[in-house]
Design a protein around this motif. Structure first.
Motif, short mmCIF file in Angstrom:
data_model
loop_
_atom_site.label_atom_id
_atom_site.label_comp_id
_atom_site.label_asym_id
_atom_site.label_seq_id
_atom_site.Cartn_x
_atom_site.Cartn_y
_atom_site.Cartn_z
N PRO A 40 -3.16 -2.55 -1.33
CA PRO A 40 -1.98 -1.74 -1.03
C PRO A 40 -0.73 -2.37 -1.63
O PRO A 40 -0.66 -3.58 -1.87
CB PRO A 40 -1.94 -1.74 0.51
CG PRO A 40 -2.65 -3.00 0.90
CD PRO A 40 -3.72 -3.19 -0.14
N ALA A 41 0.29 -1.54 -1.84
CA ALA A 41 1.55 -2.04 -2.40
C ALA A 41 2.31 -2.87 -1.39
O ALA A 41 3.09 -3.75 -1.75
CB ALA A 41 2.41 -0.85 -2.87
N THR A 42 2.06 -2.62 -0.11
CA THR A 42 2.72 -3.36 0.96
C THR A 42 1.87 -4.58 1.33
O THR A 42 0.70 -4.67 0.95
CB THR A 42 2.91 -2.46 2.18
OG1 THR A 42 1.62 -1.96 2.58
CG2 THR A 42 3.83 -1.30 1.85
N PRO A 43 2.45 -5.55 2.08
CA PRO A 43 1.64 -6.70 2.53
C PRO A 43 0.40 -6.24 3.29
O PRO A 43 0.41 -5.22 3.99
CB PRO A 43 2.62 -7.46 3.44
CG PRO A 43 3.97 -7.14 2.88
CD PRO A 43 3.88 -5.71 2.43
N LEU A 44 -0.67 -6.99 3.14
CA LEU A 44 -1.98 -6.61 3.67
C LEU A 44 -2.01 -6.72 5.19
O LEU A 44 -1.85 -7.80 5.75
CB LEU A 44 -3.06 -7.51 3.06
CG LEU A 44 -4.50 -7.11 3.32
CD1 LEU A 44 -4.86 -5.87 2.51
CD2 LEU A 44 -5.45 -8.26 2.98
N PHE A 234 -2.66 -11.96 -2.87
CA PHE A 234 -2.08 -10.91 -2.04
C PHE A 234 -1.27 -11.55 -0.93
O PHE A 234 -1.41 -12.74 -0.64
CB PHE A 234 -3.14 -9.97 -1.46
CG PHE A 234 -4.30 -10.67 -0.82
CD1 PHE A 234 -4.22 -11.17 0.48
CD2 PHE A 234 -5.49 -10.83 -1.52
CE1 PHE A 234 -5.29 -11.81 1.06
CE2 PHE A 234 -6.57 -11.47 -0.94
CZ PHE A 234 -6.47 -11.97 0.35
N THR A 235 -0.42 -10.75 -0.34
CA THR A 235 0.47 -11.22 0.72
C THR A 235 0.02 -10.63 2.05
O THR A 235 -0.26 -9.43 2.15
CB THR A 235 1.92 -10.80 0.44
OG1 THR A 235 2.31 -11.29 -0.84
CG2 THR A 235 2.86 -11.35 1.50
N LEU A 236 -0.05 -11.47 3.06
CA LEU A 236 -0.45 -11.01 4.38
C LEU A 236 0.75 -10.46 5.14
O LEU A 236 1.85 -11.03 5.09
CB LEU A 236 -1.08 -12.15 5.18
CG LEU A 236 -2.35 -12.78 4.60
CD1 LEU A 236 -2.83 -13.91 5.49
CD2 LEU A 236 -3.43 -11.74 4.42
N ALA A 237 0.53 -9.37 5.84
CA ALA A 237 1.59 -8.80 6.68
C ALA A 237 1.78 -9.66 7.93
O ALA A 237 0.89 -10.42 8.34
CB ALA A 237 1.23 -7.37 7.07
N GLU A 238 2.94 -9.55 8.52
CA GLU A 238 3.20 -10.26 9.76
C GLU A 238 2.41 -9.61 10.89
O GLU A 238 2.35 -8.38 11.00
CB GLU A 238 4.69 -10.24 10.10
CG GLU A 238 5.55 -11.00 9.10
CD GLU A 238 5.27 -12.49 9.11
OE1 GLU A 238 4.86 -13.01 10.18
OE2 GLU A 238 5.45 -13.15 8.07
N ILE A 239 1.80 -10.43 11.73
CA ILE A 239 1.07 -9.91 12.88
C ILE A 239 2.07 -9.60 13.99
O ILE A 239 2.92 -10.43 14.30
CB ILE A 239 0.02 -10.92 13.38
CG1 ILE A 239 -1.05 -11.12 12.29
CG2 ILE A 239 -0.63 -10.44 14.66
CD1 ILE A 239 -2.15 -12.06 12.71
#
Length: 448
Positions: A40-44, A234-239
């Motif tokens: 995805p274009a957004t963080p994973l 890739f970049t991880l999204a904030e939990i």
């Protein structure tokens, strides 16, 4: 393809019997949607990780194809109820001492099994139950892959959080060293204080280097689980912040009963048992009489003499003795049914154990998460007091280093508790047979 041609291609509509392809966010969709294999274009986020794992893992394609194979077998079993139409033709040339002549024959035969002592009914029941088992197996496989993707994702998140934690510990150790260096330079501290602070800083730096390496490895494992090469970036999204509730804390007996009603692997075992029982009926019916109808026109040309005719008749087939073949087929099928029954019972016991262990693990993780929050808060306050006392000259460097070590340990315990809570929450959902996208949607909205 014209509608009539599509109907001939699948007259029994067996494709509709097969389960849907395990495409992303299946629970929230009507029909099928193409899988997206791109990041995805957004963080994973966790839900993206599950999507990619289900799309890219060959097991999802394998179990879906296996279910479609079994759906086609239902069509094969249903086809036995319809008559069959055969056309035969032959041409021959004969020669003898008197003359040469040609012979041509043709026949069209309609055959229909009118009575089979229940063979076809048993065969269809067997095929339908095996289709139910294949569909349940697909669901179980999807839930297993779902949980594996979440475990990899949350492990990578925990490794990233650990890097942040040890980096903060390194910063605190550097501040302590600078304080010790300052006190030593004015003669207010001993060389031992300075060396101990230097040692603590070096250890904190080493911990940070190791944590960064573990984080890189965790990202590589996650990339592999999602179907990419290990070096994929890739970049991880904030939990979202965790506010664990007690919504899962139902009566354990109720959870076990719910699991026995919902677990797809248990449904598959039950369907396989019913299929085996249908096989017993099929084996018995194969040793009983059958009645067939046959009819059709015939045509023959022998040396220019043409004759036409037709026939119609019933054929009764009564098996009298087959060398005890039917006896042992029935015995084998009955024994196979006993095997499936024992496997079903064993799995029922395993379901109860799975739910019990997952429930206790989640209870422990929830309590640990709440406790580690207090632990981190008290450790942070203790570290601030120790640092202030040391800078004021009323505390020792050992007190400061001990407080900083306790704070670093508390933060890592908090990270581990959060990892355990996420994983055991998903594990309990899988143990009950309810692991789907609603779990992640609730987490994204901050619900327990």
């Amino acid at each position: 393809m014209p509608a009539w041609a599509a109907g001939l291609n699948d007259p029994f509509d067996v494709e509709a019997m097969a389960p849907l392809k395990p495409s992303p966010r299946l629970a929230a969709r009507v029909g099928e949607a193409p899988c997206s294999t791109d990041l995805p274009a957004t963080p994973l986020a966790a839900i993206d990780a599950v999507d990619l794992a289900l799309c890219n893992n060959p097991q999802t394609r394998e179990v879906w194809a296996a279910a479609r194979v079994q759906a086609a077998q239902v069509g094969v079993a249903q086809a036995a109820w319809l008559p069959s139409l055969d056309a035969r033709a032959s041409a021959s040339q004969f020669a003898n001492e008197q003359r040469n002549y040609n012979q041509s024959t043709a026949a069209l035969t309609l055959s229909w099994l009118v009575f089979d002592s229940g063979q076809r009914s048993a065969n269809i029941e067997n095929a339908r139950q095996l289709l139910d088992a294949a569909a349940a197996t697909q669901n179980a496989t999807v839930q297993t892959l779902f949980l594996a993707a979440l475990q990899s994702y949350y492990t990578a998140q925990a490794a990233r959080a650990a890097v942040i934690s040890v980096t903060e510990a390194e910063r605190a150790a550097r501040e302590s060293f600078q304080a010790a260096e300052g006190r030593y330079s004015v003669g207010a501290a001993t060389p031992a204080d300075r060396l101990q602070a230097q040692t603590a800083l070096s250890q904190a730096t080493l911990n940070r280097i190791r944590a960064e390496g573990e984080a890189r490895n965790a990202l590589g494992v996650l990339a592999n689980a999602l179907g990419f090469s290990a070096q994929q970036k890739f970049t991880l999204a904030e939990i979202p912040s965790i506010a664990p509730g007690q919504s899962f804390q139902k009566d354990v007996d109720a959870l076990i009963e719910e699991a026995r009603a919902r677990r797809p692997d248990l449904k598959a075992a039950e369907a396989q048992l019913k299929a085996a029982e249908a096989s017993v009926d099929l084996a018995r019916a194969q040793g009983r009489p059958t009645v067939s109808l046959g009819t059709g026109p015939t045509w023959q040309d022998v040396g220019g003499v043409v004759t036409q005719g037709g026939n119609v008749g019933l054929t009764l087939n009564v098996p009298i003795f087959s060398g005890f073949d039917t006896t042992y087929r029935v015995r084998s099928a009955a024994a196979q049914a006993e095997v499936k029954a024992a496997q079903r019972d064993r799995l029922q016991n395993q379901v109860a154990l799975d739910v019990w262990k997952a429930y206790q693990s989640l209870t422990t993780a929830t309590q640990s998460l709440l406790t580690t929050a207090d632990l981190v808060a008290s450790a942070e306050q203790s570290e601030r007091v120790a640092l202030g006392r040391y800078k004021a000259g009323v505390g020792t460097v050992l007190d400061l280093l001990a407080a900083q070590s306790a704070l670093a340990s508390a933060r890592l315990q908090r990270i581990q508790a959060a990892l355990d809570w996420h994983v055991f929450r998903a594990t309990l959902a899988q143990a009950v047979g309810a692991l789907d996208y609603t779990l992640l949607q609730g987490a994204a909205e901050g619900r327990p």
